[in-house]
Scaffold this active site. Structure first.
Site, mmCIF file in Angstrom:
data_model
loop_
_atom_site.group_PDB
_atom_site.id
_atom_site.type_symbol
_atom_site.label_atom_id
_atom_site.label_comp_id
_atom_site.label_asym_id
_atom_site.label_seq_id
_atom_site.Cartn_x
_atom_site.Cartn_y
_atom_site.Cartn_z
ATOM 1 N N LYS A 55 15.315 15.095 -58.740
ATOM 2 C CA LYS A 55 15.980 14.114 -57.873
ATOM 3 C C LYS A 55 17.431 13.919 -58.315
ATOM 4 O O LYS A 55 18.338 13.859 -57.488
ATOM 5 C CB LYS A 55 15.217 12.782 -57.909
ATOM 6 N N GLN A 99 10.284 5.592 -60.929
ATOM 7 C CA GLN A 99 9.317 6.683 -60.799
ATOM 8 C C GLN A 99 7.899 6.180 -61.089
ATOM 9 O O GLN A 99 7.636 5.594 -62.133
ATOM 10 C CB GLN A 99 9.697 7.826 -61.761
ATOM 11 N N ASP A 122 12.813 4.005 -51.893
ATOM 12 C CA ASP A 122 11.469 4.592 -51.835
ATOM 13 C C ASP A 122 10.656 3.996 -50.676
ATOM 14 O O ASP A 122 9.630 4.544 -50.284
ATOM 15 C CB ASP A 122 10.714 4.323 -53.150
#
Ligand code: NAD
Length: 294
Positions: A55, A99, A122
């Site tokens: 990412k 994460q 997200d």
């Protein structure tokens, strides 16, 4: 049946990322700061480390600045919440990505709730999930469903009125994807571990999405001729990355199918870049409005 169309997420991602890069360079050229994404990794899970590294690399390539926070695996929920509160207040941070999964001592729900919905790239905050339910364009759609939707759209796969069967009801993929498919006017069925007769549903699907992480779950005799198959699963078997679908069997019947790797994976990262760009554009616009002289 002839060879199915390969839904190539890698190539489409490259194209979209070029466009993102172009848009960012234009905005930066016009005097704006660069977009910024904070990436928080707790602990040292090897798979998470790989995802995070990918990412960050993808951000660099399109001109998004990334701020990497690697935190000790024994950190407490309160300490992580402090880090998030700091990131929420930082001007240069447009998006915050924590994460998942987090170590067991951390209250994941509290962490997701602590991220400012405006920086929740997200799309896991209940406010953004609510916007997805309400079919509002002003929220963030979780990255994998967003990527799948773009992939299907790019290849001209019609969703309206189609039977979309999603195997896996997880909060990251299956559940939000089911809502997005409703946006597209598909008839949506969601299956999961307690589904009594999985084959009954998968064999009806015009479009079958599998997001379980169970390798080999979807076999050739579970799908109908002409089905479009999207394989979201990522598992490591004998050192190889595999999906949920037995590719060699299913491709004999499918009209289109995603490869693993090179299908949904890159599209997920592209979804993240798109969400970060969206957050950035909204924030620089709000900033310029608030600092405008009367
Ligand atoms: P999850 O654990 O939240 O959800 C898994 C779902 O699968 C659950 O609803 C469970 O009921 C269902 N399931 C499990 N076994 C099943 C079975 N035998 N039959 C039917 N349903 C079954 O997982 P998740 O976070 O949604 O991720 C699912 C998979 O997708 C994982 O392999 C993950 O690595 C992968 N993933 C890939 C990407 C990508 O970019 N390609 C992104 C996110 C997740």
């Amino acid at each position: 049946m002839s060879e199915p169309l390969l839904l190539d997420g890698k190539t489409l991602s490259q194209k979209i990322r070029e466009e993102i890069k172009g848009e960012i360079e234009k905005l930066v050229g016009a005097g704006n700061r660069r977009p910024g994404l904070a990436v928080v990794l707790v602990g040292d899970d090897p798979a998470s480390e790989v995802y995070v590294k990918n990412k960050i690399k993808a951000c660099q390539k399109v001109g998004i600045e990334s701020f990497f926070y690697k935190l000790d695996k024994n950190i407490l929920t309160e300490e992580l919440l402090d880090v998030i509160a700091d990131l929420n207040s930082r001007e240069e941070v447009d998006g915050i990505l924590v994460q998942l999964p987090l170590p067991p001592q951390i209250d994941q729900g509290e962490v997701v709730l602590a991220i400012s919905p405006e920086k929740d790239v997200d799309g896991f905050h209940p406010q953004n999930m609510g916007r997805l339910v309400a079919q509002r364009e002003d929220g963030f759609i979780p990255c994998t469903p967003l990527g799948i939707d773009l992939l299907l759209k790019h290849y001209g796969i019609e969703l309206k009125g189609k039977d979309v069967v999603i195997v896996g009801a997880g909060f990251i993929v299956g559940r939000p994807l089911s809502l997005l498919m409703l946006w597209r006017n598909a008839t949506v069925t969601v299956c999961h571990i307690h589904t009594k007769d999985l084959r009954k549903f998968t064999s009806q699907a015009d479009i079958l999405v599998s997001a379980t992480g169970v390798p080999g779950l979807i076999k050739g005799d579970m799908v109908k001729e002409g089905v479009v198959v999207v394989d979201v699963g990522i598992s490591k078997v004998d050192g190889r990355i595999v999906g949920d679908v037995v590719f060699e069997e299913v491709k004999e019947k499918a009209s289109a199918i995603t490869p693993v790797p090179g299908g949904v994976g890159p599209m997920t990262v592209t979804g993240l870049l798109l969400n970060t760009l969206k957050a950035y554009k909204k924030r620089i616009k709000a900033h310029s409005t608030s600092t405008m002289k009367p």
